[in-house]
Structure formats: C-alpha cells, structure tokens
Design an enzyme around this catalytic site. Sequence first.
Site, PDB file in Angstrom:
ATOM      1  N   LYS A  65       8.588  43.803  -4.335  1.00  0.00           N
ATOM      2  CA  LYS A  65       8.799  42.400  -3.950  1.00  0.00           C
ATOM      3  C   LYS A  65       9.750  41.699  -4.919  1.00  0.00           C
ATOM      4  O   LYS A  65      10.673  40.987  -4.504  1.00  0.00           O
ATOM      5  CB  LYS A  65       7.462  41.654  -3.918  1.00  0.00           C
ATOM      6  CG  LYS A  65       6.556  42.017  -2.758  1.00  0.00           C
ATOM      7  CD  LYS A  65       5.337  41.105  -2.760  1.00  0.00           C
ATOM      8  CE  LYS A  65       4.499  41.297  -1.518  1.00  0.00           C
ATOM      9  NZ  LYS A  65       3.503  40.235  -1.335  1.00  0.00           N
TER      10      LYS A  65
ATOM     11  N   GLY B 288       3.514  42.968   1.493  1.00  0.00           N
ATOM     12  CA  GLY B 288       2.759  44.208   1.391  1.00  0.00           C
ATOM     13  C   GLY B 288       2.028  44.514   2.679  1.00  0.00           C
ATOM     14  O   GLY B 288       1.286  45.489   2.759  1.00  0.00           O
TER      15      GLY B 288
ATOM     16  N   GLU C  68       0.823  -1.212   0.000  1.00  0.00           N
ATOM     17  CA  GLU C  68       0.000   0.000   0.000  1.00  0.00           C
ATOM     18  C   GLU C  68       0.858   1.262   0.000  1.00  0.00           C
ATOM     19  O   GLU C  68       0.509   2.263  -0.607  1.00  0.00           O
ATOM     20  CB  GLU C  68      -0.943   0.001   1.213  1.00  0.00           C
ATOM     21  CG  GLU C  68      -2.116  -0.945   1.087  1.00  0.00           C
ATOM     22  CD  GLU C  68      -3.018  -0.587  -0.082  1.00  0.00           C
ATOM     23  OE1 GLU C  68      -3.300   0.613  -0.276  1.00  0.00           O
ATOM     24  OE2 GLU C  68      -3.422  -1.507  -0.817  1.00  0.00           O
TER      25      GLU C  68
ATOM     26  N   ASP D 207       5.685  35.641   0.446  1.00  0.00           N
ATOM     27  CA  ASP D 207       4.684  36.605   0.883  1.00  0.00           C
ATOM     28  C   ASP D 207       4.349  36.279   2.345  1.00  0.00           C
ATOM     29  O   ASP D 207       4.623  35.172   2.816  1.00  0.00           O
ATOM     30  CB  ASP D 207       3.450  36.462  -0.019  1.00  0.00           C
ATOM     31  CG  ASP D 207       2.284  37.314   0.437  1.00  0.00           C
ATOM     32  OD1 ASP D 207       2.501  38.475   0.817  1.00  0.00           O
ATOM     33  OD2 ASP D 207       1.152  36.798   0.425  1.00  0.00           O
TER      34      ASP D 207
ATOM     35  N   ASP E 119       1.078  37.647   4.368  1.00  0.00           N
ATOM     36  CA  ASP E 119      -0.349  37.487   4.654  1.00  0.00           C
ATOM     37  C   ASP E 119      -0.971  36.443   3.729  1.00  0.00           C
ATOM     38  O   ASP E 119      -0.822  36.508   2.511  1.00  0.00           O
ATOM     39  CB  ASP E 119      -1.072  38.824   4.493  1.00  0.00           C
ATOM     40  CG  ASP E 119      -0.611  39.851   5.516  1.00  0.00           C
ATOM     41  OD1 ASP E 119      -1.464  40.519   6.112  1.00  0.00           O
ATOM     42  OD2 ASP E 119       0.613  39.983   5.733  1.00  0.00           O
TER      43      ASP E 119
ATOM     44  N   GLU F 142      -5.014  38.043   6.786  1.00  0.00           N
ATOM     45  CA  GLU F 142      -4.595  39.330   6.236  1.00  0.00           C
ATOM     46  C   GLU F 142      -4.569  40.306   7.407  1.00  0.00           C
ATOM     47  O   GLU F 142      -5.621  40.662   7.954  1.00  0.00           O
ATOM     48  CB  GLU F 142      -5.573  39.801   5.161  1.00  0.00           C
ATOM     49  CG  GLU F 142      -5.615  38.934   3.920  1.00  0.00           C
ATOM     50  CD  GLU F 142      -4.396  39.118   3.018  1.00  0.00           C
ATOM     51  OE1 GLU F 142      -3.766  40.195   3.092  1.00  0.00           O
ATOM     52  OE2 GLU F 142      -4.086  38.188   2.244  1.00  0.00           O
TER      53      GLU F 142
END
Length: 322
Positions: free
Chosen positions: A249, A205, A11, A116, A118, A125
């Site tokens: 960024k 950001g 398996e 990033d 958030d 956020e």
Amino acid sequence: MPNITWCDLPEDVSLWPGLPLSLSGDEVMPLDYHAGRSGWLLYGRGLDKQRLTQYQSKLGAAMVIVAAWCVEDYQVIRLAGSLTARATRLAHEAQLDVAPLGKIPHLRTPGLLVMDMDSTAIQIECIDEIAKLAGTGEMVAEVTERAMRGELDFTASLRSRVATLKGADANILQQVRENLPLMPGLTQLVLKLETLGWKVAIASGGFTFFAEYLRDKLRLTAVVANELEIMDGKFTGNVIGDIVDAQYKAKTLTRLAQEYEIPLAQTVAIGDGANDLPMIKAAGLGIAYHAKPKVNEKAEVTIRHADLMGVFCILSGSLNQK
C-alpha cells in the site's frame, strides 16, 4: 472596528464579524492576527455558538478564532496556537474532530488521495461478508478483527481466511456487491477532489472484484487489491499473485505520486487498520479514519466522528490562511 459583544455574535459561527477574535466565556475581543500556516482546526456538524462556547469553557483558556467557514453541513473553525492533548480529548468528548494545520496539502494544487477500501471507502469488510455466505463467517470475522488491530501478520491471516472459502460458489461475490454500502461522504469527497484536479485511488488488502467496481462507479484514477482465484465457478481458496499488504500500500502511494508527478507533500492517505499505517506515514498528510486504537495512537491526524467529508474539511484549512 466597533466593539463586539458575545450577544452580537450570530449562532452560525461562519457569519461571525471581526475575525480574528479572542473568545473567553462571554468576553469577545477582535484581534490583528496573522497566523500563516500555523494553528489547528475544530470541525463538526452543528458546531454553533453555544457548542463552541461550551467547548471553550471546558478548555479553560481563551481561544483565538482566526476564521470560520462551512463545508456542506459541517462547520469548520480555524484556531491559533498549538493543538494540545486536552483540546483534542475535549473535542472528541463533544463529538467534534480536530486537526493540526501544519502539513495540510493545498487544496487548489493537484494532489493525490489514496484510500483503504474496507471500513474506509465502504462500510464493511468484504472478506467477512463473503465468509458469512460461505458458512465460515464467525471464524473469519475474528481473524479479520485481530489482523486490523495489528495482532496478526496480514498476509498469513488473509491466506488463512481465503482458504476457508474453498469450494464455495463464487456467485457470492455478486451478492455482496449488490448490497455494497459506500461510506457516507465518499461520493461527495471524490467529486470535490476530482473537480479540483486531484487524483483519487484505492489501495486495498481486500479484493479486486469490489475495488474495480468502485473504480468504475466513481471514476477513480487507480485501484490495487487482491484477486481471488476462481475455477469452475468455485473459490479455490487461493489468492492470485502478490498480496497487497501494508508495504505494498505504501509503495502504491509513492508510485502513483511519481507517475503523476505529484510531490509527496501533496498526497493524502486514509485508512483504519494496522496495515494502513505505513501508507499513512508515507503520505504528506496521513489520516486514521474511525480507526483501530493502535492506528489512532500512531497517526498524527484522526477522524473520529465525521464521515469522509471530514477529509475535505481538513483540506479546506489550506484555503483559509491569513
């Protein structure tokens, strides 16, 4: 090599003998196959013999399994050939993820991951949570959603959202940070990469108050984010200095790569919003993580179901090439 039948296969796919082999229904055929850096990955939790054969049956074509291994509680399978749109769609329907192998940086060579923050490194956020406590939550959340979908200019939308905080108590930041939910898999991913000599950074950001907390908690190499202006313990409604937008960024990724003498081919960028796309495209490997539809459409590699350890699952493909 003695004949292998479907019934002989355990398996746990990572224990399958005779790899590479061709799987088609109950038919199993060992192969002499050398794929180099070509092929694709199929990975997920609980990816066992039954789920794999169900997937192959729906695909309607034989699958050449080159290698199989585990990354913590994920099973990863390397397959020969090209990753097709149909194979991708069926994988997502089965709650599995896929990735093409071609541009994967080598895990055992020092590299750079820029994330990033958030909805990528953390589950929220931050601007939305701050606004809820400041009494402007509903209005701000709507603007955030539109900005992340790429429907609004990020810089203008950020300034308008921050302006709604004017006069609110800055202690709100501490309240949000005390309940900051890390994205599942974040800590394990950072530890594994840093053990292998990688640099890990955040380009956000969002806000420095939270990014610097993560830097200190996880011992990250660098963070860039926006700074909220505070006077007399209150938000002024302004952001100090340049806005960390999409281009900022992307430039952060290239700057850090140059600073640490890391080739762009050894860089990874991961994010969920439209403002992450330039960074995702600038990296050697760009990944859309549980992203907005526009981002998923434009990114070559997406993670739809796995947590952040999915990034390590993808990178582990560089160690299992024959």
